[in-house]
Scaffold this active site. Structure first.
Site, PDB file in Angstrom:
ATOM      1  N   PHE A 148       0.854  -1.195   0.000  1.00 11.29           N
ATOM      2  CA  PHE A 148       0.000   0.000   0.000  1.00 11.29           C
ATOM      3  C   PHE A 148       0.887   1.240   0.000  1.00 11.29           C
ATOM      4  CE2 PHE A 148      -2.237   3.378   2.481  1.00 11.29           C
ATOM      5  CZ  PHE A 148      -3.185   3.686   1.508  1.00 11.29           C
ATOM      6  N   ARG A 192       7.233 -10.398   7.695  1.00 11.18           N
ATOM      7  CA  ARG A 192       7.023  -9.269   8.597  1.00 11.18           C
ATOM      8  C   ARG A 192       6.249  -8.190   7.833  1.00 11.18           C
ATOM      9  NH1 ARG A 192       8.220 -11.733  13.119  1.00 11.18           N
ATOM     10  NH2 ARG A 192      10.382 -12.305  13.452  1.00 11.18           N
ATOM     11  N   GLU A 193       5.190  -7.679   8.459  1.00 12.34           N
ATOM     12  CA  GLU A 193       4.398  -6.604   7.856  1.00 12.34           C
ATOM     13  C   GLU A 193       4.794  -5.300   8.525  1.00 12.34           C
ATOM     14  OE1 GLU A 193       0.552  -8.057   8.825  1.00 12.34           O
ATOM     15  OE2 GLU A 193       0.745  -9.796   7.510  1.00 12.34           O
ATOM     16  N   ARG A 198      -9.354  11.811  16.770  1.00 14.82           N
ATOM     17  CA  ARG A 198      -8.483  10.791  16.215  1.00 14.82           C
ATOM     18  C   ARG A 198      -9.354   9.711  15.590  1.00 14.82           C
ATOM     19  NH1 ARG A 198      -3.610  12.671  15.103  1.00 14.82           N
ATOM     20  NH2 ARG A 198      -2.339  13.184  16.922  1.00 14.82           N
ATOM     21  N   ALA A 209       2.444  17.786  18.523  1.00 17.79           N
ATOM     22  CA  ALA A 209       3.297  16.874  17.759  1.00 17.79           C
ATOM     23  C   ALA A 209       2.984  17.007  16.288  1.00 17.79           C
ATOM     24  CB  ALA A 209       3.063  15.431  18.211  1.00 17.79           C
ATOM     25  N   GLU A 230       0.113  24.635  16.209  1.00 20.61           N
ATOM     26  CA  GLU A 230      -0.951  23.976  16.986  1.00 20.61           C
ATOM     27  C   GLU A 230      -1.367  24.754  18.225  1.00 20.61           C
ATOM     28  OE1 GLU A 230      -0.144  19.851  17.781  1.00 20.61           O
ATOM     29  OE2 GLU A 230      -0.534  19.324  15.696  1.00 20.61           O
ATOM     30  N   SER A 268       6.201   2.048  17.811  1.00 15.58           N
ATOM     31  CA  SER A 268       5.558   0.727  17.903  1.00 15.58           C
ATOM     32  C   SER A 268       6.365  -0.228  17.034  1.00 15.58           C
ATOM     33  CB  SER A 268       4.109   0.835  17.427  1.00 15.58           C
ATOM     34  OG  SER A 268       3.420  -0.361  17.731  1.00 15.58           O
ATOM     35  N   GLY A 291       7.074  -3.214  16.720  1.00 13.32           N
ATOM     36  CA  GLY A 291       6.604  -4.495  16.198  1.00 13.32           C
ATOM     37  C   GLY A 291       6.146  -4.406  14.757  1.00 13.32           C
ATOM     38  N   GLU A 307      -7.378  20.147  10.089  1.00 14.47           N
ATOM     39  CA  GLU A 307      -7.112  20.008  11.522  1.00 14.47           C
ATOM     40  C   GLU A 307      -8.004  20.945  12.316  1.00 14.47           C
ATOM     41  OE1 GLU A 307      -2.554  18.863  12.884  1.00 14.47           O
ATOM     42  OE2 GLU A 307      -2.968  20.902  12.242  1.00 14.47           O
TER      43      GLU A 307
END
Lengths: 197, 197
Positions: A29, A51-52, A78, A90, A110, A127, A129, A154
């Site tokens: 993608f 692994r993705e 979100r 952020a 922001e 993350s 993983g 936003e």
């Protein structure tokens, strides 16, 4: 299961015995923000597995602390979690942009604040993983209030929080890991220990 | 840019003015671990925009604290970031599995420890800009050492860390946000404040 992986205790040296090497990669993608890959890797014992992973340009997060100790958080919807969260300011780095440049821009866009004093607080994987995203943290102090200017899609709330109020956000699950991590790195979570005792 | 979003100050009420609603969804990748969607959403002012999001079953993370205050971390290769990281034990929830069940299983599989005392520490969104993943934290104490049994494609190192040593991991970017967040929630990052002062 039969076959299992290997666990070593008290290993503190190089990590070569853990290393996985890329065998082949397929982009599954390609989006505006995300690129997703399905990789085949060789494990240390030579077997293969898939692994993705999600590529992401990386992000910065800013802990903006007022002289009285209050912290400016922003709230936005979100869509991924179908709720609004209060978070430290952020943003995603533009292609090739230095993290500190992103940090100054995002704080002002922001919250409207500009900071006379900046301090890097370190960085952490978000993350690991499945995500390549790395986030760089900054402490921003000596703040001056100015004008906000957000992206067209936003919509934000900005509010100053006492450190103790942030405990309520954690208890309500109304914040995220970068906010916890950033406040911890800035030494602004003194009372959180009480939750666990 | 021209058009910009809206920023409200000191709003503390409901978040309905921020809400985005799903208009249409397309699954663009369906993998073993990840499902990726390209969503069209309606913004509060009625305009539409696209959001790319990653579905994930959610995860748990455990802060295993020994009686002497040392913390058990595991090191594994993280293909997504091409390096090995030291992290608190963690794992993905199986379909429909209660987080606490995952937590007990993952602590034992990854470190060999079983815990007589468990305490929930709260939960947080991992990367809400694009990921649905929510992580639930547990404090595990009164630990007994037993046997590890990892997944076939998992290779791990296990080591006990003094809280001060974890500072070095942060400075080296050799850990992740769930480790920072979990240790902060467990009140086990007392010295990190020094980094920022």
């Amino acid at each position: 299961m039969g076959q299992t992986g290997r666990v070593s205790f008290d290993s503190d040296g190089p990590s070569d015995h853990l290393r996985e090497t890329l065998v082949s990669r397929k982009e599954v993608f390609s989006g505006r923000l995300l690129h997703v890959f399905q990789d085949e890797v060789a494990l240390p014992d030579g077997r293969h597995t898939s692994r993705e992973i999600v590529h992401h340009r990386g992000a910065v997060a800013i802990v903006p602390v007022l002289p009285d100790g209050r912290i400016a958080l922003v709230r936005q919807w979100r869509h991924a979690v179908e709720r609004a969260l209060w978070e430290i300011p952020a943003g995603t780095r533009e292609e090739g942009e230095e993290p500190f440049v992103t940090a100054r821009r995002e704080l002002e866009e922001e919250t409207g604040y500009t900071a006379a004093s900046w301090k890097p607080l370190g960085e952490a994987c978000v993350s690991p993983g499945y995500s390549r995203e790395l986030i760089s943290f900054y402490l921003a102090t000596e703040l001056t209030q100015g004008q906000t200017s957000t992206d067209p899609d936003e919509n934000l709330d900005v509010r100053l929080f006492e450190p103790g109020e942030i405990l309520d956000l954690v208890r309500d699950g109304a914040t995220d890991l970068k906010t916890l991590g950033g406040l911890a790195l800035a030494g602004r979570l003194p009372a959180l220990a009480e939750v666990a005792r």
